[in-house]
Design an enzyme around this catalytic site. Structure first.
Site, PDB file in Angstrom:
ATOM      1  N   TYR A 187      -9.052 -11.304   9.907  1.00  0.00           N
ATOM      2  CA  TYR A 187      -9.494 -11.702   8.568  1.00  0.00           C
ATOM      3  C   TYR A 187      -9.821 -13.184   8.482  1.00  0.00           C
ATOM      4  CZ  TYR A 187      -7.958  -7.107   6.958  1.00  0.00           C
ATOM      5  OH  TYR A 187      -7.807  -5.747   6.784  1.00  0.00           O
ATOM      6  N   TYR A 192      -8.343   6.404  20.222  1.00  0.00           N
ATOM      7  CA  TYR A 192      -9.446   5.852  19.442  1.00  0.00           C
ATOM      8  C   TYR A 192      -9.489   4.322  19.457  1.00  0.00           C
ATOM      9  CZ  TYR A 192     -10.566  10.578  18.400  1.00  0.00           C
ATOM     10  OH  TYR A 192     -10.950  11.894  18.550  1.00  0.00           O
ATOM     11  N   GLU A 238     -14.298   2.622  10.605  1.00  0.00           N
ATOM     12  CA  GLU A 238     -14.867   3.629  11.491  1.00  0.00           C
ATOM     13  C   GLU A 238     -14.832   5.026  10.903  1.00  0.00           C
ATOM     14  OE1 GLU A 238     -13.301   1.582  15.705  1.00  0.00           O
ATOM     15  OE2 GLU A 238     -12.680   3.618  15.159  1.00  0.00           O
ATOM     16  N   HIS A 291      -0.639  -0.300   5.615  1.00  0.00           N
ATOM     17  CA  HIS A 291      -1.058   0.720   6.580  1.00  0.00           C
ATOM     18  C   HIS A 291      -0.080   1.899   6.697  1.00  0.00           C
ATOM     19  CE1 HIS A 291      -3.451  -2.733   8.707  1.00  0.00           C
ATOM     20  NE2 HIS A 291      -3.797  -2.542   7.440  1.00  0.00           N
ATOM     21  N   GLN A 346       0.813  -1.220   0.000  1.00  0.00           N
ATOM     22  CA  GLN A 346       0.000   0.000   0.000  1.00  0.00           C
ATOM     23  C   GLN A 346       0.847   1.270   0.000  1.00  0.00           C
ATOM     24  OE1 GLN A 346      -2.445  -0.516   3.494  1.00  0.00           O
ATOM     25  NE2 GLN A 346      -3.326  -2.423   2.732  1.00  0.00           N
TER      26      GLN A 346
END
Length: 367
Positions: free
Chosen positions: A263, A252, A242, A148, A84
């Site tokens: 997963y 959070y 979220e 991430h 990513q």
């Protein structure tokens, strides 16, 4: 016969599962116009004062779309391209017309350790090249993990710059530890200085730029045009994506609390609430894999003003979220099946523009 029965059971299970995923209705009272075609992964884009567009492609190139032509910008930051990671978000300084600063997040291999981590740079544009490049923040240490990186950028009304970094696949160490980068939202002055009133500026060994923590992978962030609060969304695991309202110093919850599971279907936590940890404003189960985020503040879309638009990578649509009293009360699919929605912005003309993988940037038109 037994084999046939097994096939029928699998078909039924697949149908039930697919229906559960497809719970948001499709709104057909809209269309679109392709504004910039033939883009692979338009991770971010920003409108220049002349209404031309700067576009980041995750593979590492910046495109200037002007007068119907795509111009390659030279001297783009060197990126660490893995999973990513790559070239990520791009925004203009609120006073760009006077100072010319452009802000970019990207995966960088500079610094400690092998692999890469998210960095924030500012630069100026001249003769189709970036000049005066300055790295304002580089997360450490590098890691070869490919997931991430975050990362979105916004400016608030006071000129502070916020940007997000995902927890880089290290959920057990990074997001809950304010001495470590990753799984955080950061706040800086526009020149990279750390504000004196950042929540952890006096904490020993803390990363002083941290504004909030306990995040997984925030790939959407924007300012609510009515309340002026910072809203962000983040990827959950299997379930538990979220939307959060971001406040200074708040935790959070990831991965201590979550509405998702691993997963593979196993649990990593048994709780969804805990004292000292924020509850999401909204969560998705199943996950939609959110990316890109923008409020509609113009009058171009009757009945949609104030709605929040969020891209779905997984199900390939633009989620039109109706907001009432700070809550999501209704959702519907726009641009359904057009492709993986990566980025969303409201343009200077008040129309919504959407970056879609393997297509380009499209303009949303309501019928």
């Amino acid at each position: 016969m037994k084999f046939r029965n097994k096939i029928l059971i699998l078909i039924v299970l697949f149908t039930v599962f697919a229906c559960a995923q497809d719970k948001n209705p499709v709104n057909t009272k809209h269309s679109y116009e392709v504004v910039v075609k033939d883009l692979s992964n338009p991770w971010g884009f920003a409108f220049l004062p002349d209404n031309s567009i700067l576009i980041t492609e995750i593979k590492g190139n910046i495109i200037h779309f002007k007068d119907g032509k795509k111009i390659e910008i030279k001297n783009a930051p060197e990126t660490y391209s893995r999973g990513q990671g790559g070239l990520l978000d791009i925004v203009l300084h609120p006073n760009y017309i006077n100072n010319g600063w452009i802000y970019i997040t990207y995966a960088s291999s500079e610094g400690e350790g092998n692999g890469g981590h998210t960095a924030l740079m500012r630069a100026k544009l001249k003769d189709n090249a970036l000049i005066e490049k300055q790295v304002l923040y580089k997360a450490t240490p590098n890691t070869t993990r490919g997931q991430h990186f975050g990362s979105r950028i916004v400016f608030d009304d006071e000129g502070y710059l916020y940007f997000t970094i995902g927890e880089r696949g290290n959920r057990d160490e990074n997001p809950q530890d304010i001495t470590r980068d990753g799984g955080k939202i950061y706040r800086l002055h526009d020149d990279g200085r750390i504000p004196d009133d950042n929540p952890f500026v006096k904490e020993v060994n803390a990363k002083k730029a941290i504004y909030s923590f306990g995040h997984r992978n925030p790939q959407g962030m924007t300012i609510n045009p009515e309340t002026r609060d910072i809203w962000a969304h983040e990827h959950g695991p299997k379930g538990g994506d979220e939307i959060n309202i971001i406040k200074a110093g708040k935790n959070y919850g990831w991965p201590v609390i979550s509405y998702g599971i691993n997963y593979i279907g196993t649990k990593f936590t048994d709780i969804t609430e805990k004292d000292g940890m924020e509850q999401p404003l909204h969560y998705w189960d199943p996950s939609i894999a959110p990316s890109g985020m923008a409020f509609i503040s113009s009058n171009k879309y009757s009945g949609w003003k104030g709605n929040l638009l969020i891209g779905s990578l997984k199900f390939q649509y633009l989620d039109n979220c109706y907001i009432k009293n700070g809550k999501v009360v209704k959702e519907e699919r726009l641009l359904d099946g057009l492709g993986r929605v990566r980025s969303v912005n409201q343009g200077p003309d008040g129309y919504i523009y959407v970056g879609i993988e393997n297509l380009g940037i499209v303009k949303l038109i309501k019928k």
